[in-house]
Scaffold this motif. Structure first.
Motif, PDB file in Angstrom:
ATOM      1  N   PHE A   1      -7.197 -12.697 -41.242  1.00  0.00           N
ATOM      2  CA  PHE A   1      -6.960 -11.595 -40.048  1.00  0.00           C
ATOM      3  C   PHE A   1      -6.142 -10.455 -40.806  1.00  0.00           C
ATOM      4  N   SER A   2      -6.232  -9.316 -40.070  1.00  0.00           N
ATOM      5  CA  SER A   2      -5.265  -8.171 -40.534  1.00  0.00           C
ATOM      6  C   SER A   2      -5.398  -7.285 -39.210  1.00  0.00           C
ATOM      7  N   LEU A   3      -3.959  -6.792 -39.000  1.00  0.00           N
ATOM      8  CA  LEU A   3      -3.815  -5.833 -37.912  1.00  0.00           C
ATOM      9  C   LEU A   3      -2.762  -4.666 -38.760  1.00  0.00           C
ATOM     10  N   SER A   4      -3.094  -3.408 -38.115  1.00  0.00           N
ATOM     11  CA  SER A   4      -2.184  -2.357 -38.575  1.00  0.00           C
ATOM     12  C   SER A   4      -2.045  -1.525 -37.226  1.00  0.00           C
ATOM     13  N   SER A   5      -0.760  -1.075 -37.041  1.00  0.00           N
ATOM     14  CA  SER A   5      -0.437  -0.151 -36.018  1.00  0.00           C
ATOM     15  C   SER A   5       0.453   0.947 -36.382  1.00  0.00           C
ATOM     16  N   PRO A   6       0.349   2.340 -36.028  1.00  0.00           N
ATOM     17  CA  PRO A   6       1.313   3.247 -36.315  1.00  0.00           C
ATOM     18  C   PRO A   6       2.569   2.882 -35.419  1.00  0.00           C
ATOM     19  N   SER A   7       2.630   2.192 -34.516  1.00  0.00           N
ATOM     20  CA  SER A   7       3.816   1.946 -33.649  1.00  0.00           C
ATOM     21  C   SER A   7       3.653   0.518 -32.968  1.00  0.00           C
ATOM     22  N   LEU A   8       4.387  -0.424 -33.181  1.00  0.00           N
ATOM     23  CA  LEU A   8       4.288  -1.670 -33.043  1.00  0.00           C
ATOM     24  C   LEU A   8       4.596  -1.647 -31.451  1.00  0.00           C
ATOM     25  N   SER A   9       5.483  -1.239 -31.084  1.00  0.00           N
ATOM     26  CA  SER A   9       6.061  -1.103 -29.452  1.00  0.00           C
ATOM     27  C   SER A   9       4.877  -0.542 -28.744  1.00  0.00           C
ATOM     28  N   GLU A  10       4.108   0.611 -29.372  1.00  0.00           N
ATOM     29  CA  GLU A  10       3.041   1.203 -28.550  1.00  0.00           C
ATOM     30  C   GLU A  10       2.000   0.158 -28.442  1.00  0.00           C
ATOM     31  N   SER A  11       1.706  -0.671 -29.301  1.00  0.00           N
ATOM     32  CA  SER A  11       0.700  -1.548 -29.330  1.00  0.00           C
ATOM     33  C   SER A  11       0.994  -2.695 -28.328  1.00  0.00           C
ATOM     34  N   LEU A  12       2.179  -3.108 -28.660  1.00  0.00           N
ATOM     35  CA  LEU A  12       2.651  -4.116 -27.633  1.00  0.00           C
ATOM     36  C   LEU A  12       2.572  -3.938 -26.038  1.00  0.00           C
ATOM     37  N   HIS A  13       3.022  -2.609 -25.801  1.00  0.00           N
ATOM     38  CA  HIS A  13       2.817  -2.163 -24.346  1.00  0.00           C
ATOM     39  C   HIS A  13       1.314  -2.121 -24.067  1.00  0.00           C
ATOM     40  N   TRP A  14       0.592  -1.561 -24.953  1.00  0.00           N
ATOM     41  CA  TRP A  14      -1.000  -1.331 -24.755  1.00  0.00           C
ATOM     42  C   TRP A  14      -1.830  -2.598 -24.320  1.00  0.00           C
ATOM     43  N   VAL A  15      -1.365  -3.549 -25.112  1.00  0.00           N
ATOM     44  CA  VAL A  15      -1.827  -5.057 -24.957  1.00  0.00           C
ATOM     45  C   VAL A  15      -1.377  -5.576 -23.624  1.00  0.00           C
ATOM     46  N   GLY A  16      -0.280  -5.344 -23.025  1.00  0.00           N
ATOM     47  CA  GLY A  16       0.170  -5.642 -21.705  1.00  0.00           C
ATOM     48  C   GLY A  16       1.245  -6.799 -21.977  1.00  0.00           C
ATOM     49  N   LEU A  17       2.253  -6.555 -22.910  1.00  0.00           N
ATOM     50  CA  LEU A  17       3.291  -7.319 -22.982  1.00  0.00           C
ATOM     51  C   LEU A  17       4.573  -6.696 -22.078  1.00  0.00           C
ATOM     52  N   SER A  18       4.284  -5.472 -21.570  1.00  0.00           N
ATOM     53  CA  SER A  18       5.226  -4.883 -20.861  1.00  0.00           C
ATOM     54  C   SER A  18       4.684  -5.194 -19.448  1.00  0.00           C
ATOM     55  N   SER A  19       5.637  -5.781 -18.835  1.00  0.00           N
ATOM     56  CA  SER A  19       5.203  -6.464 -17.401  1.00  0.00           C
ATOM     57  C   SER A  19       5.671  -5.419 -16.159  1.00  0.00           C
ATOM     58  N   ASP A  20       6.367  -4.122 -16.507  1.00  0.00           N
ATOM     59  CA  ASP A  20       6.764  -3.326 -15.461  1.00  0.00           C
ATOM     60  C   ASP A  20       5.692  -2.025 -15.591  1.00  0.00           C
ATOM     61  N   ALA A  21       4.861  -1.800 -14.756  1.00  0.00           N
ATOM     62  CA  ALA A  21       3.957  -0.755 -14.897  1.00  0.00           C
ATOM     63  C   ALA A  21       4.669   0.480 -14.553  1.00  0.00           C
ATOM     64  N   SER A  22       5.898   0.559 -14.197  1.00  0.00           N
ATOM     65  CA  SER A  22       6.562   1.936 -13.826  1.00  0.00           C
ATOM     66  C   SER A  22       7.095   2.290 -15.059  1.00  0.00           C
ATOM     67  N   TYR A  23       7.112   1.708 -16.117  1.00  0.00           N
ATOM     68  CA  TYR A  23       7.816   2.202 -17.467  1.00  0.00           C
ATOM     69  C   TYR A  23       6.701   2.847 -18.323  1.00  0.00           C
ATOM     70  N   SER A  24       6.780   3.831 -18.944  1.00  0.00           N
ATOM     71  CA  SER A  24       5.869   4.520 -19.688  1.00  0.00           C
ATOM     72  C   SER A  24       6.195   4.476 -21.101  1.00  0.00           C
ATOM     73  N   LEU A  25       5.185   4.582 -21.808  1.00  0.00           N
ATOM     74  CA  LEU A  25       5.292   4.617 -23.477  1.00  0.00           C
ATOM     75  C   LEU A  25       5.892   5.426 -24.153  1.00  0.00           C
ATOM     76  N   ARG A  26       6.700   5.091 -25.242  1.00  0.00           N
ATOM     77  CA  ARG A  26       7.112   6.360 -26.001  1.00  0.00           C
ATOM     78  C   ARG A  26       6.213   6.022 -27.270  1.00  0.00           C
ATOM     79  N   ALA A  27       5.999   7.352 -27.629  1.00  0.00           N
ATOM     80  CA  ALA A  27       5.154   7.622 -29.029  1.00  0.00           C
ATOM     81  C   ALA A  27       6.008   8.127 -29.822  1.00  0.00           C
ATOM     82  N   THR A  28       6.281   6.827 -31.104  1.00  0.00           N
ATOM     83  CA  THR A  28       7.189   7.032 -32.263  1.00  0.00           C
ATOM     84  C   THR A  28       6.617   6.403 -33.296  1.00  0.00           C
TER      85      THR A  28
END
Length: 660
Positions: free
Chosen positions: A269-296
């Motif tokens: 298995f392999s996984l790569s991401s330009p931003s781990l925080s962006e990926s975790l938020h995208w897959v749904g680990l952020s439970s608060d929908a009122s918070y928007s993703l930062r791109a860094t």
């Protein structure tokens, strides 16, 4: 020439017959027959109940096609909650078969279809069991394959040839969607804009799935290849490979799997991401929908590992990880049996930036207002991130043991680091159990939590032994430190991390340190004494190539209400003792201290008469029994001189005001 004319006549007659057959197809092929056959085929393949509410519409060019509207597929006896509802199903048929009264579909298209799942991991084995229990051709093939796999041994290479072969065809999804409920959170999710083609020519051949879909406003390309799909449906293992490509992350897998009640997968298995925080938020680990993703790109991430997975546990071995250019190796395990995922593991870094690592796993998103969404913050999609964010604390439990040959916390450099990161019960704790730093050793702990009223809170504990104070102060950003010496430091503090001002304003705790045989750089004690005795008010300035040596320096201070209160500050020198008490406001960098400089007086001589005066020194009186009082002599060291003063001004520009 005579032979050509009959041949041409035959060709013309056949062409006319074929054209006539095509023209007669609408009358030969009954629409009710097509609707019935389609319903029977879907039901036979899936084992589900099929309802087609509208008669089909026929088209003959460029292919012979039937279009059926308003189609639902439900579990047997449960028509109220359809498994699938399609706006339209189009089927392509063989005209030749249709002429002979046979209805066979070569391709089936589902248009604007919606699939409703309760939970994908649980529903998939149930769906496969439903297929296997159906009386259709696929159900019979799956049951026969299950009997084969039950008798199969590792040395039996011929059993796969006993599997039943039958045509399956091609299934196409256009602009379809899947709705499901996430495990544990009960949050409703939807995969939309699904455009896919499923090619499975025969039940004993390989199958491929290719297409695109949209999830959380991102387009996803996917490609799946299954070597033995019939064995997979029969609870057996099949080799497979998969690739998922999107802007937030790219995933690939090459191994084998089954889809029984106890789903099991193993492989590379392999996984790569330009931003781990962006990926975790995208897959749904952020439970608060009122918070928007930062791109860094500050937390670029990649991992390669061997995975072994079941519905309740994922084991990762031989991990090769790279987080923001920090490579590491290790192993990990993820459990799903509790309310939140539980992640445990070990990671060995060659070089570790502790601040970057801790920031990555705790700060994922940033809250924004409607007004802020329209602003451009230069590198951030919406608003700049808060200093520290604790929303991940309730998303997963972590227990990661870390080690690093070389590590850093800001400008502080460490070697031989042994640390741990724990996230549990709404708290995140980063512990450094042992590390060599500042020419000594340190132990530290950083704890993130939330108070009962929802405010973020950060606590810091630091114990340092035998450190060089000049190296330590330089690491804190003081390029020209005032103290130099070897000693111990202890810090216990907590504050609110919303901003730098709030951190200083809300800080509370204790600070103490002791230095032995050190120097106070730039402080001229003799010049200080002269000005104290001759001037009423003066600025305290550092002087080059001058220092005050001290035998011991003790400092103890408390933090609270935005000020540091000096409870004890005492420096013992050969010339005297210097002590300070008072407060140091942390927000405006001012000073409000009172101090005392204690100067010892020189010892007085035992006699005032010179020894060479020529006069005899009278003998000391001799005590007799009649003596009733003892002679009291003046002490050789009279009381020391105390110089009192006030310290005001600012940290970088203090002023001294002598006092009585």
């Amino acid at each position: 020439m005579k032979l050509i004319r009959p041949v041409l006549a035959v060709i013309v007659i056949l062409a006319m017959l074929f054209a006539g057959a095509l023209a007669a197809l609408p009358y030969i092929v009954s629409t009710d027959s097509i609707r019935l056959h389609l319903a029977q085929n879907i039901s036979a393949w899936t084992g589900y109940s099929v309802e087609i509410r509208q008669p089909p519409r026929m088209s003959f060019f460029p292919v012979f096609r039937a279009s059926l509207s308003d189609v639902t597929v439900s579990k047997m006896g449960d028509a109220n909650t359809p498994f699938m509802a399609a706006e339209r199903i189009e089927v392509e048929m063989s005209p030749l078969d249709a002429l002979f009264g046979r209805v066979a579909f070569t391709e089936t298209r589902l248009i604007n279809a919606h699939f409703a799942l309760s939970e994908p991991v649980e529903d998939l084995p149930q769906f496969v069991n439903t297929l296997a229990s159906s009386s259709g051709r696929l159900g019979l093939a799956i049951r026969q394959a299950r009997n084969v796999t039950a008798r199969k041994t590792d040395s039996d290479q011929q059993s796969d040839k006993q599997l039943q072969t039958m045509p399956f065809g091609r299934l196409v999804l256009e602009n379809s969607s899947i709705g499901f409920t996430t495990r544990n959170t009960e949050r409703q999710e939807q995969i939309s804009k699904i455009n896919a083609s499923i090619d499975w020519p025969q039940t004993t051949s390989a199958a491929t799935v290719k297409g695109k879909a949209a999830w959380h406003d991102e387009t996803v390309d996917y490609n799946l290849n299954v070597a033995q799909p019939l064995l997979l449906l029969a609870r057996g293992m099949s080799q497979m490979s998969a690739q998922i490509t999107s802007k937030p992350l790219t995933i690939s897998f090459d191994g084998r799997s089954n889809i029984s009640e106890n789903i099991f997968t193993e492989g590379a298995f392999s996984l790569s991401s330009p931003s781990l925080s962006e990926s975790l938020h995208w897959v749904g680990l952020s439970s608060d929908a009122s918070y928007s993703l930062r791109a860094t790109a500050d937390d670029a991430f990649s991992i390669e590992t061997n995975v072994s997975a079941t519905p309740l546990r994922i084991k990762l071995s031989d991990i090769v990880l790279n987080l923001n250019n920090m490579p590491a190796k290790g192993a990990a395990e993820i459990g799903f049996g509790k309310q939140r995922p539980v992640v445990t593991g070990t990671l060995a870094f060659q070089t570790l930036n502790a601040v970057s690592f801790f920031h990555t796993v705790t700060t994922l998103v940033t809250k924004v207002s409607e007004d802020e969404e329209a602003k451009n913050y230069g590198g951030y999609r919406y608003a700049p991130p808060r200093m520290i964010d604790t929303r991940l604390l309730n998303s997963a439990d972590l227990d990661i043991r870390l080690s690093a040959q070389n590590a850093s916390i800001g400008a502080a450099q460490m070697t031989g680091l042994a640390a741990a990161l724990q996230i549990r019960d709404g708290q995140a704790i980063f512990d450094i159990g042992d590390a060599k730093a500042f020419k000594g050793s340190i132990q530290t702990s950083i704890k993130l939590s939330q108070t009962e009223d929802g405010q973020d809170n950060i606590g810091v504990r630091l114990n340092a032994a035998n450190i060089d104070s000049a190296v330590f102060l330089t690491a804190l950003g003081l390029n020209d430190p005032i103290l130099s010496g070897q000693g111990n430091l202890s810090v216990t503090a907590e504050t609110s991390p919303q901003s730098l001002q709030s951190m200083l304003r809300n800080a509370r705790g204790q600070i103490s340190f002791t230095l032995n045989n050190g120097r106070m750089l730039g402080f001229d004690l003799n010049d200080f004494i002269v000005k104290m005795k001759s001037e009423g008010f003066f600025a305290l300035q550092r002087r080059d190539k001058v220092s005050l040596d001290f035998k011991r320096l003790d400092v103890k201070a408390s933090l609270g209400d935005g000020v540091a209160t000096l409870e004890t500050t005492k420096a013992e020198t050969m010339q005297g003792a210097l002590s300070l008490t008072g407060i140091i406001p942390l927000t405006d960098r001012s000073l409000a201290l009172s101090g005392t400089l204690t100067l010892p007086q020189p010892a007085k001589e035992a006699a005032d008469t010179p020894a060479d005066s020529g006069q005899a020194t009278p003998p000391a009186p001799v005590a007799t029994p009649e003596t009733t009082e003892l002679t009291v002599t003046e002490p050789l060291f009279p009381p020391a001189e105390n110089l009192h003063f006030f310290v005001g001004g600012s940290w970088d520009r203090p002023f001294i005001s002598p006092s009585k």
